[in-house]
Design a protein around this motif. Structure first.
Motif, short mmCIF file in Angstrom:
data_model
loop_
_atom_site.label_atom_id
_atom_site.label_comp_id
_atom_site.label_asym_id
_atom_site.label_seq_id
_atom_site.Cartn_x
_atom_site.Cartn_y
_atom_site.Cartn_z
N VAL A 72 0.84 -1.20 0.00
CA VAL A 72 0.00 0.00 0.00
C VAL A 72 0.88 1.24 0.00
O VAL A 72 1.83 1.34 0.78
CB VAL A 72 -0.93 0.01 1.23
N LEU A 73 0.54 2.20 -0.87
CA LEU A 73 1.18 3.51 -0.89
C LEU A 73 0.29 4.51 -0.18
O LEU A 73 -0.95 4.43 -0.26
CB LEU A 73 1.41 3.98 -2.33
N ALA A 74 0.90 5.48 0.51
CA ALA A 74 0.14 6.51 1.22
C ALA A 74 0.82 7.86 1.05
O ALA A 74 2.04 7.95 1.00
CB ALA A 74 0.03 6.16 2.70
N TRP A 75 0.00 8.92 0.96
CA TRP A 75 0.55 10.27 0.84
C TRP A 75 -0.51 11.29 1.26
O TRP A 75 -1.68 10.98 1.40
CB TRP A 75 1.04 10.55 -0.57
N GLY A 76 -0.04 12.53 1.51
CA GLY A 76 -0.93 13.60 1.94
C GLY A 76 -0.75 13.92 3.41
O GLY A 76 0.35 13.85 3.95
N SER A 77 -1.84 14.23 4.08
CA SER A 77 -1.78 14.62 5.48
C SER A 77 -1.51 13.42 6.39
O SER A 77 -2.07 12.33 6.19
CB SER A 77 -3.10 15.27 5.90
N ASN A 78 -0.67 13.66 7.39
CA ASN A 78 -0.38 12.65 8.41
C ASN A 78 -0.70 13.19 9.80
O ASN A 78 -0.12 12.76 10.79
CB ASN A 78 1.10 12.24 8.32
N SER A 79 -1.63 14.13 9.86
CA SER A 79 -1.92 14.84 11.11
C SER A 79 -2.37 13.92 12.23
O SER A 79 -2.16 14.20 13.41
CB SER A 79 -3.00 15.90 10.87
N ASN A 80 -3.01 12.81 11.87
CA ASN A 80 -3.51 11.87 12.87
C ASN A 80 -2.90 10.47 12.71
O ASN A 80 -3.45 9.49 13.20
CB ASN A 80 -5.04 11.77 12.78
N GLY A 81 -1.80 10.42 11.99
CA GLY A 81 -1.14 9.13 11.78
C GLY A 81 -1.70 8.32 10.63
O GLY A 81 -1.38 7.14 10.47
N GLN A 82 -2.53 8.94 9.77
CA GLN A 82 -3.21 8.20 8.72
C GLN A 82 -2.28 7.66 7.63
O GLN A 82 -2.69 6.83 6.84
CB GLN A 82 -4.34 9.04 8.11
N LEU A 83 -1.03 8.13 7.58
CA LEU A 83 -0.06 7.59 6.63
C LEU A 83 0.80 6.50 7.27
O LEU A 83 1.60 5.86 6.57
CB LEU A 83 0.86 8.69 6.10
N ALA A 84 0.67 6.31 8.57
CA ALA A 84 1.52 5.38 9.32
C ALA A 84 2.99 5.72 9.13
O ALA A 84 3.85 4.85 9.01
CB ALA A 84 1.25 3.94 8.90
N ASP A 85 3.29 7.01 9.12
CA ASP A 85 4.65 7.51 8.94
C ASP A 85 5.27 7.71 10.31
O ASP A 85 4.93 8.64 11.04
CB ASP A 85 4.62 8.83 8.16
N ALA A 86 6.20 6.84 10.65
CA ALA A 86 6.80 6.86 11.99
C ALA A 86 7.65 8.10 12.24
O ALA A 86 7.96 8.42 13.40
CB ALA A 86 7.65 5.62 12.20
N SER A 87 8.00 8.83 11.18
CA SER A 87 8.83 10.02 11.37
C SER A 87 8.06 11.15 12.04
O SER A 87 8.66 12.09 12.56
CB SER A 87 9.36 10.51 10.02
#
Length: 327
Positions: A72-87
């Motif tokens: 799965v690819l994800a992009w855009g807002s990560n304000s609530n962790g919706q991209l699962a971006d640990a950074s």
């Protein structure tokens, strides 16, 4: 190449072409278009690096793409962790894989959350799940298994199992989980009294299902008549829509509902302040009524503003209300 699927929620749109590339347009302040910028686009532009894609899901300001290899690819807002971006970066302007996620067969995106269905029928979720707060990495949801499709509302979600039962979790203030209560649920609970289901949809605060006999069932919030039951009363248990039969697909938006019948006609109920019911007026409707000028031959995707699961196009019926007048 032709377009095989689309996904939209509020301010941005995604389109999947037959060659597996993704195109986007609309609002881009949080990078949801995935073109490496935050510039709004009035015409479609190709999403950077998104290839080999077979399904799409758009959240409020984030986007997901399911690739043919099950990642799965994800992009855009990560304000609530919706991209699962640990950074912890608040925005990602171009697609990147969701770390550690593979074997995925379907995806869904809600307002600020993401869902993935794995090949073994288990569900993973991350982002703002409403009742359980923010999750910054994919986690399994309870003990539920044997799931065949997903639907994500604003702050609640639905899972359709292979046995025809429906399970729900998240916010439940209007009874949208269908368990007879208004208690929020952090793990899936079975929707009561509903079996033989073949498709589900989740709106702002209401839910919709089709059973194998073509009946449409609705429950949850009903302030604008989106349940189509001729009232504006919320209901915490599913009830069949009396005037609607032979349905083959449904969509649930921001307090409105769309249904496609087997004869090719499209029916709608609920909020209509922007003309989303497609009946030629701006007047709300608390019962299902036919959409004007809907032509099944031109139908290819779900109604606008639908927060929905996206699966490969050969697995689910999808439809679109054409905007031009029939000739």
């Amino acid at each position: 190449d032709s377009i095989t699927a689309t996904s939209a929620v509020a301010a941005h749109n995604l389109a999947l072409k037959a060659d597996g590339t993704v195109w986007s347009w609309g609002h881009n302040g949080q990078g949801g278009l995935g073109d490496g910028s935050t510039d709004d686009r009035q015409t479609p532009i190709q999403v950077t690096g998104a290839t080999g894609v077979k399904a799409l899901a758009a959240g409020l300001y984030h986007s997901l793409a399911l690739r043919s290899d099950g990642t799965v690819l994800a992009w855009g807002s990560n304000s609530n962790g919706q991209l699962a971006d640990a950074s912890g970066a608040p925005v990602r302007r171009a697609p990147a894989p969701v770390a550690g996620l593979s074997g995925v067969t379907a995806i869904a995106a809600s307002y600020n959350a993401s869902l993935a269905l794995k090949v073994d029928g288990t569900i993973l979720a991350w982002g703002d799940l409403g009742a359980s707060g923010n999750l910054y990495a994919p986690v399994p949801l309870g003990q539920i298994s044997g799931v065949q499709s997903l639907a994500a509302g604003w702050f609640h979600s639905l899972a359709l199992k292979t046995d025809g039962t429906v399970w729900a979790w998240g916010s439940n203030a209007q009874g949208q989980l269908g368990d007879g209560t208004t208690s929020n649920r952090t793990t899936p609970v079975q929707v009561m009294g509903l079996t033989g289901v073949k498709a589900v949809a989740a709106g702002f605060n209401h839910s919709v299902a089709i059973t194998t006999d073509g009946k449409v069932w609705t429950w949850g919030g009903n302030a604008h008549g989106q349940l189509g039951n001729k009232t504006t009363n919320a209901q915490a248990l599913p009830q069949a829509v009396i005037d609607l039969t032979d349905a083959i697909a449904v969509a649930a938006g921001n307090e409105y509902t769309i249904a496609l019948k087997s004869d090719g006609s499209v029916w709608s109920a609920g909020d209509n302040w922007l003309g989303q019911l497609g009946d030629g007026s701006f007047i709300g409707n608390n019962r299902f009524a036919p959409v004007q000028d809907a032509d099944q031959a031109k139908l290819f995707d779900l109604a606008p503003n639908q927060v929905k699961a996206s699966v490969p196009s050969d697995q689910v019926p999808v439809f679109y209300m054409k905007s031009e007048k029939a000739g």
